[in-house]
Structure formats: C-alpha cells, structure tokens
Scaffold this motif. Structure first.
Motif, PDB file in Angstrom:
ATOM      1  N   ASP A 115       1.299  -0.936  -0.103  1.00  0.00           N
ATOM      2  CA  ASP A 115      -0.348   0.345   0.220  1.00  0.00           C
ATOM      3  C   ASP A 115       0.444   1.204  -0.101  1.00  0.00           C
ATOM      4  OD1 ASP A 115      -1.811   2.589   1.402  1.00  0.00           O
ATOM      5  OD2 ASP A 115      -2.990   0.739   0.841  1.00  0.00           O
ATOM      6  N   PHE A 116       0.968   2.154  -1.068  1.00  0.00           N
ATOM      7  CA  PHE A 116       1.669   3.121  -1.009  1.00  0.00           C
ATOM      8  C   PHE A 116       0.800   4.067  -1.436  1.00  0.00           C
ATOM      9  CE2 PHE A 116       4.303   2.918  -5.301  1.00  0.00           C
ATOM     10  CZ  PHE A 116       3.011   2.144  -5.833  1.00  0.00           C
ATOM     11  N   CYS A 117       1.366   5.157  -1.468  1.00  0.00           N
ATOM     12  CA  CYS A 117       1.416   6.866  -2.631  1.00  0.00           C
ATOM     13  C   CYS A 117      -0.161   7.551  -2.125  1.00  0.00           C
ATOM     14  CB  CYS A 117       1.369   6.579  -4.036  1.00  0.00           C
ATOM     15  SG  CYS A 117       2.433   5.650  -5.062  1.00  0.00           S
ATOM     16  N   GLY A 118      -1.376   6.743  -2.201  1.00  0.00           N
ATOM     17  CA  GLY A 118      -1.964   7.566  -1.652  1.00  0.00           C
ATOM     18  C   GLY A 118      -2.639   9.046  -1.604  1.00  0.00           C
ATOM     19  N   PRO A 119      -1.730   9.657  -2.864  1.00  0.00           N
ATOM     20  CA  PRO A 119      -2.637  11.347  -2.466  1.00  0.00           C
ATOM     21  C   PRO A 119      -4.329  11.719  -2.430  1.00  0.00           C
ATOM     22  CG  PRO A 119      -2.145  10.773  -5.193  1.00  0.00           C
ATOM     23  CD  PRO A 119      -2.441   8.711  -3.687  1.00  0.00           C
ATOM     24  N   ASN A 120      -3.827  12.793  -2.044  1.00  0.00           N
ATOM     25  CA  ASN A 120      -5.073  13.052  -1.782  1.00  0.00           C
ATOM     26  C   ASN A 120      -5.703  14.533  -2.816  1.00  0.00           C
ATOM     27  OD1 ASN A 120      -5.217  12.008   1.161  1.00  0.00           O
ATOM     28  ND2 ASN A 120      -4.461  13.571   1.451  1.00  0.00           N
ATOM     29  N   ILE A 121      -6.782  13.740  -3.493  1.00  0.00           N
ATOM     30  CA  ILE A 121      -6.862  14.935  -4.151  1.00  0.00           C
ATOM     31  C   ILE A 121      -7.664  15.801  -4.531  1.00  0.00           C
ATOM     32  CG2 ILE A 121      -9.527  14.217  -6.396  1.00  0.00           C
ATOM     33  CD1 ILE A 121      -7.254  12.335  -6.487  1.00  0.00           C
ATOM     34  N   ALA A 122      -7.057  16.430  -5.607  1.00  0.00           N
ATOM     35  CA  ALA A 122      -7.867  17.476  -5.372  1.00  0.00           C
ATOM     36  C   ALA A 122      -6.657  19.071  -4.920  1.00  0.00           C
ATOM     37  CB  ALA A 122      -8.701  18.361  -4.944  1.00  0.00           C
ATOM     38  N   LYS A 123      -5.661  17.892  -3.983  1.00  0.00           N
ATOM     39  CA  LYS A 123      -4.939  18.772  -3.229  1.00  0.00           C
ATOM     40  C   LYS A 123      -3.354  18.464  -3.635  1.00  0.00           C
ATOM     41  CE  LYS A 123      -6.296  19.034   1.321  1.00  0.00           C
ATOM     42  NZ  LYS A 123      -6.442  18.106   2.063  1.00  0.00           N
ATOM     43  N   PRO A 124      -2.489  19.327  -3.891  1.00  0.00           N
ATOM     44  CA  PRO A 124      -0.927  18.916  -4.990  1.00  0.00           C
ATOM     45  C   PRO A 124      -0.347  18.420  -3.999  1.00  0.00           C
ATOM     46  CG  PRO A 124      -1.090  21.739  -4.109  1.00  0.00           C
ATOM     47  CD  PRO A 124      -2.379  21.037  -4.022  1.00  0.00           C
ATOM     48  N   LEU A 125       0.781  17.303  -3.686  1.00  0.00           N
ATOM     49  CA  LEU A 125       1.546  16.594  -3.558  1.00  0.00           C
ATOM     50  C   LEU A 125       2.480  17.460  -2.733  1.00  0.00           C
ATOM     51  CD1 LEU A 125       2.029  13.733  -5.967  1.00  0.00           C
ATOM     52  CD2 LEU A 125       1.261  13.005  -3.519  1.00  0.00           C
ATOM     53  N   GLY A 126       2.602  17.180  -1.366  1.00  0.00           N
ATOM     54  CA  GLY A 126       3.416  17.575  -0.897  1.00  0.00           C
ATOM     55  C   GLY A 126       4.722  16.747  -0.469  1.00  0.00           C
ATOM     56  N   ALA A 127       5.419  17.757  -0.272  1.00  0.00           N
ATOM     57  CA  ALA A 127       7.079  16.860  -0.248  1.00  0.00           C
ATOM     58  C   ALA A 127       7.151  15.899   0.916  1.00  0.00           C
ATOM     59  CB  ALA A 127       7.582  18.467   1.136  1.00  0.00           C
ATOM     60  N   HIS A 128       6.032  15.912   1.307  1.00  0.00           N
ATOM     61  CA  HIS A 128       6.115  15.189   2.758  1.00  0.00           C
ATOM     62  C   HIS A 128       5.782  13.487   2.386  1.00  0.00           C
ATOM     63  CE1 HIS A 128       2.436  16.934   3.049  1.00  0.00           C
ATOM     64  NE2 HIS A 128       2.064  16.181   2.562  1.00  0.00           N
ATOM     65  N   HIS A 129       4.547  13.917   0.974  1.00  0.00           N
ATOM     66  CA  HIS A 129       4.627  12.446   0.372  1.00  0.00           C
ATOM     67  C   HIS A 129       5.641  11.732  -0.210  1.00  0.00           C
ATOM     68  CE1 HIS A 129      -0.021  14.495   0.223  1.00  0.00           C
ATOM     69  NE2 HIS A 129       0.076  13.455   1.094  1.00  0.00           N
ATOM     70  N   LEU A 130       6.347  12.083  -0.266  1.00  0.00           N
ATOM     71  CA  LEU A 130       7.701  11.699  -1.380  1.00  0.00           C
ATOM     72  C   LEU A 130       8.446   9.990  -0.475  1.00  0.00           C
ATOM     73  CD1 LEU A 130      10.332  14.164  -2.545  1.00  0.00           C
ATOM     74  CD2 LEU A 130       9.510  12.656  -3.885  1.00  0.00           C
ATOM     75  N   GLY A 131       7.627  10.101   1.088  1.00  0.00           N
ATOM     76  CA  GLY A 131       8.163   9.269   1.169  1.00  0.00           C
ATOM     77  C   GLY A 131       7.847   7.813   1.352  1.00  0.00           C
ATOM     78  N   SER A 132       6.252   8.292   0.748  1.00  0.00           N
ATOM     79  CA  SER A 132       5.526   6.262   1.023  1.00  0.00           C
ATOM     80  C   SER A 132       5.576   6.334  -0.810  1.00  0.00           C
ATOM     81  CB  SER A 132       3.839   6.863   0.711  1.00  0.00           C
ATOM     82  OG  SER A 132       3.134   5.817   0.665  1.00  0.00           O
ATOM     83  N   HIS A 133       5.753   7.573  -1.834  1.00  0.00           N
ATOM     84  CA  HIS A 133       6.423   7.180  -2.826  1.00  0.00           C
ATOM     85  C   HIS A 133       7.219   7.328  -3.456  1.00  0.00           C
ATOM     86  CE1 HIS A 133       2.851   9.982  -3.331  1.00  0.00           C
ATOM     87  NE2 HIS A 133       2.342   9.465  -4.636  1.00  0.00           N
TER      88      HIS A 133
END
Ligand code: ARG
Length: 566
Positions: A115-133
């Motif tokens: 289970d990875f990425c899991g971005p939130n829709i309608a929001k730009p990807l934050g730098a803190h999302h890099l970890g999961s990706h």
C-alpha cells in the motif's frame, strides 16, 4: 550461494560431535584480511558440548580445509573459523551473484500487497508525500525483481466533506469561463483555502458543504461529474510527477470505492459485539485497557463513516479478491495509532489476516527546519524536485569540463531527482528523514551523484577497452589481493537484495551500493585495469562491468537512473 559449505560443515559437526543440525552460517567478515568467509558456529555449540570453542574450531577448520572449495582454513580469536576459498569457487560464486542483476520471472503465488502513494485528490502533492511514493516503490521493486508476485496498490483520498466544500467554493467563486478540465490542482487548492476563510465569517457555508457532499453521495449527476473532474485534474498532475519519480501504480482504489462496502462490515462488527454504541449514537471499538489504545470511531452519530472504516473495508476487499500472502502499508509515522487500531479491530473481528505491517517511515524535515515554504504553507513535491534539479544543474555548470554530458539538462534531472530519492532511501526509514542538500548532492559521499559518477567511470573504462561485446571471464588461478577484495564485495549483491527486501529497508541496499562504489574507486586507483596484462586485464574488465551492472540494477530498484557518461 554457500549453502553447500554450510551442509558440509553441518556434516562435519554431526560426525565429530553427534550434533545433527547445528545452526551453521558462513558470513562475510567485516575485514577481508580475516578470510573470505567466517563462521562462529564453534562458539555457539561449545557451551552445550562442554568443550573449549577454540578446540572445536580447530577440528572444524581441519576437516573443512579438505573441502574442494576451500584453499585454507584457520582458527581466529575466541573460536571463529575463517576460510579462504579457491579461486575456482570464488569465480563460480561470482557468476551466481552477477546473475542477480537480471530480474527473476514472477512466481505463481499469492501476491504481496504494498500500500503506497495514497495521494489526496484536489490537493497538490506535498514534499512529505515523497516517503510513501519512493520508499513504497523501492520495496515493490525489490520484491518484483526477486520474483515475488507483488501489487503496488494506491489508496487515494478521493472522498469526504472536503468535496462538498470544494463544490460550494467553485459554485460561488470559481472561474466559470474556464472549463473544469483546464483548472489546475493549485486552482482547486485555492478554492478550498478560500472556502475556509469565508466559512469563518459565514457559518451557513459549512451546512451548504455538508449538503453538497450528501448530494455527491446520493449520486446527483451534476455534482458527481464535478467530483469526477476534480479527480481527473489531480490525476493528470500526478501522472507528470510519477513519470519523473519512476513511480508506477499497479492498482488503485480510492476511498470512494469503499463507500458501499462498509455496511456489511458494520453489521458484522455489531453482530460480533466488536462495535459498540458510543456517545451520541456513534459506533466505536473499545480496546482492552492494557492496549493503551483509545477507542476507534467507526461511525459518527450522524451516520458518517470514517477513514478507519474505509481502511477496514479495504482490508476485507483485498483479502477476498486478491488473497494476499502479505500486506505492507508504507505510510508515515503520524498514522501509527491508526494502523494499530485498524489491525487490532481486524483481529477482534476474527479475520484471518495475512502477514501485515505498518511499514512506517519517519517525519521528513530539512536539517534544522520544517518542510514548509517561507509563507508557512507546506512545500510542494514539485517545488522540491525542481529545486534539486536546479541545484544539480548549477553543479554541472560549475564543474565545467570535469563533467561530460551529452544532455546536461537530462543529467541534471537524473541527478537532482535521483539525489532526492537516494537521500530518502539511504536513511533508516524508522527514524526522522532529514533533508540536507549538500549531503544529497555531494560527489564524494553516500549520495546519488557519487553512485552515478562511479557508474559512469566504470562504463568509461569499458568504452576505452573497446571490446566487441561483454568482457569474458578468463581462466585464472591466482588472484591479487585487490581483485579478491572487489570480487568478494560483488558476491554480497544478491544477499543484500534479499536482506533489504525481507526487512523492507531500502537503506540496506544504498549502504551496500555505497560500499561497492568505494571498493571500485579504490580498486581503480590502486591497480592498472586497461594497462594490465592478460589474463588479469580481462578479469579486471569483467569485474568492472559487473560493478557497473550491479550499480545500474541497484539504482533502478531505488527508482534512480544512472548515466553512461558524466
Ligand atoms: N491518503 C492518506 C494520506 O494522505 C494516505 C493513505 C494511506 N493508506 C491507507 N491504507 N490508509 O494521509
């Protein structure tokens, strides 16, 4: 790779001491002057046998020295047995190790779900999302490369009252001249922010948002289509970033997908007495006192379900449809309690769970600062990547002729994005992940540019050798110390891949690649390669090509590209 040695040693111990299955492990000693391989089995069994470890080690060494693989065996320290392998055995082992650069074809087995990425829709990807990706993708790559059936599964946040808010904001303040398809994620975020500003002055907005989300849930055509557009706009933006990051999602089911898959679980939980009535008509899971966990909210008094309810529905769905052998959730440490509660609830429900783990990673921050922009808003992933690429470009320009690149722009992208990925992956994910530009972009340290540079250096040697094809392993019967040292380093490659995969710890692989770079660079600086005479020259070219191939494979498992020239 050395299982036959362990078998031989076990047989020796069985016949000498009547111990049929001693736990024998031959490992690479930290210092190659201690031999090629070492075992501490004598120390382990001495107590039970009531004998001196050194005595046992002596007997094992004498017996194992007769093995056709072993050139020399000796006892060291309190009772270690150290051996030197024959050149023939070493070269055979190298062939086996080198073969690990190629992916193993996928086994027919129950999948591992990551289970990875899991971005939130309608929001730009934050730098803190890099970890999961990045960490998620590296783990997926490690499993897949070694033959596992793995599914990289993303769970985007595409549901909730925020979509009601977004609709209200768009309805009142949105630019209707623009087709929704041309709206950007930043526009959507701006609308969302505006909603919150206005809602402070006008309390009716929140009611309007709730009503709008209810309409989305009920399937109102216009609102559904608005919602679908916001998803499409976000996906387009994500796709661009995923190309840059070398992130590939195999399956995706957003939170919305579980909307009508929660009711059966709610009924099951009530029937089993696991879900109980909480305050104001809510539904909760109370945990036993000694767990120290607060109750988990499953359904609010107004009937609204929660993130955790959907995660439970997803577990059920994954188990029932994909029959996974394991589920690993690569999600940041802020959600630790969430996963503890969700897993504990699945256990209380009596679900037969496959192996599962919150594959946690720490908070990401800059050395000495939080990851946010000057205005205090959270830093975008895109900004971070662009900044890294800009800095890499500056370094390339600064170095001038010292760096050769056919395509400096592409090299800057490769170096910058690679430096960010490597910077994350080279840290023990269980701890805070600290960003440090100087360290990440260093040409000397444990960094992507160093790896990329070393790869290019090895390729350049091979180019100069001007061979017609791949270098061929010559017949050799003696090895010089430097050759042996590098060869032994190459032998570790498949072992490290397995260790890094099994622990889901990519930094074990970066540590190894860093050590491999150091070994190669010291080899390069201390022995002639192109100027050596046959058969040594051929052997050294084989080793050089093997280094380059392992660096390239290792880097690509870590989502990083390497240049042939630099
Ligand atoms: N969308 C979530 C977030 O941004 C991450 C999803 C993690 N995966 C999960 N199965 N809960 O925080």
């Amino acid at each position: 790779m050395f299982t036959h040695l362990s078998t031989e040693t076990r047989q020796i111990i069985a016949s000498l001491y009547g111990l049929p299955d001693a736990d024998v492990a031959w490992v690479f000693p930290p210092d190659s002057s201690q031999g090629d391989l070492s075992t501490s089995v004598a120390l382990k069994i001495a107590g039970g046998l009531g004998k001196k470890p050194q005595e046992i080690a002596r007997s094992i060494a004498d017996a194992i020295s007769l093995s056709p693989s072993v050139e020399h065996a000796e006892v060291a320290g309190p009772g270690y047995v150290n051996i030197r392998l024959t050149v023939a055995r070493l070269l055979e082992a190298w062939k086996e190790a080198h073969a690990a650069i190629a992916p193993v074809s996928e086994r027919d087995e129950n999948p591992v779900i990551v289970d990875f990425c899991g971005p939130n829709i309608a929001k730009p990807l934050g730098a803190h999302h890099l970890g999961s990706h990045i960490i998620g993708q590296a783990i997926i790559n490690l499993y897949r490369h070694t033959g596992a059936h793995v599914i990289g599964w993303s769970y985007p946040g595409d549901w909730g009252t925020q979509f009601g808010k977004l609709w209200v904001a768009y309805d009142r303040w949105g630019d209707k001249k623009k087709s929704l398809k041309d709206v950007t994620v930043e526009d959507l975020l701006a609308l969302y922010v505006r909603f919150h500003e206005e809602a402070e002055k006008d309390a009716t907005l929140d009611d309007a948002a709730r009503a709008a989300f209810r309409k989305i849930e009920e399937g109102d055509a216009a609102l559904r289509s608005f919602w679908a557009d916001t998803v499409a706009v976000t996906k387009k933006d994500l796709d661009e970033i995923y190309v840059r990051l070398h992130v590939h999602i195999d399956r995706e089911t957003g939170e919305s997908f579980y909307e009508n898959r929660m009711q059966p679980i709610i009924e099951e939980g009530i029937a089993k007495g696991v879900f109980q009535e909480g305050e104001g008509g809510s539904l909760i899971v109370p945990f036993a006192e000694e767990t120290g966990m607060p109750p988990l909210l499953i359904r609010k008094g107004d009937g609204a379900t929660l993130y955790a309810t959907r995660d439970l529905a997803m577990i059920r769905y994954r188990i029932d449809t994909a029959h996974p052998s394991a589920m690993y959730y690569v999600v940041d440490v802020a959600q630790r309690l969430h996963f503890q509660q969700v897993f504990a609830t699945a256990a209380l429900l009596g679900w037969e769970m496959p192996e599962h783990e919150h594959t946690v990673f720490g908070r990401m921050r800059f050395s000495g600062a939080a990851m946010s922009t000057r205005k205090g808003t959270s830093l975008r992933m895109r900004q971070l990547l662009d900044e890294a690429v800009k800095r890499a470009g500056d370094i390339i320009t600064e170095r001038g002729d010292a760096i050769q690149a056919d395509d400096p722009k592409d090299l800057a992208e490769m170096m910058g994005v690679g430096a960010v990925a490597y910077g994350i992956l080279s840290q023990n994910r269980a701890m805070d992940i600290v960003f440090d530009w100087d360290r990440m972009l260093s040409f000397e340290g444990n960094s992507a540019p160093y790896l990329q540079y070393t790869h290019a250096r090895a390729r350049s040697v091979l180019r100069k050798a001007a061979l017609a094809g791949d270098p061929v392993l010559p017949a050799v019967d003696v090895l010089e110390p430097e050759d042996r040292k590098l060869l032994l380093m190459l032998l570790r490659f498949p072992i490290v891949l397995a260790e890094s995969r099994d622990a889901r710890m990519p930094h074990k692989l970066t540590n190894y690649l860093y050590a491999l770079c150091q070994s190669f660079n010291s080899f390069y600086n201390s022995v002639p390669i192109l100027q050596a005479t046959a058969p040594l020259r051929d052997l050294r070219l084989v080793l050089t090509a093997s280094v380059a191939d392992m660096l390239r494979t290792g880097a690509s498992l870590l989502t990083i590209r390497v240049p042939d020239r630099m």
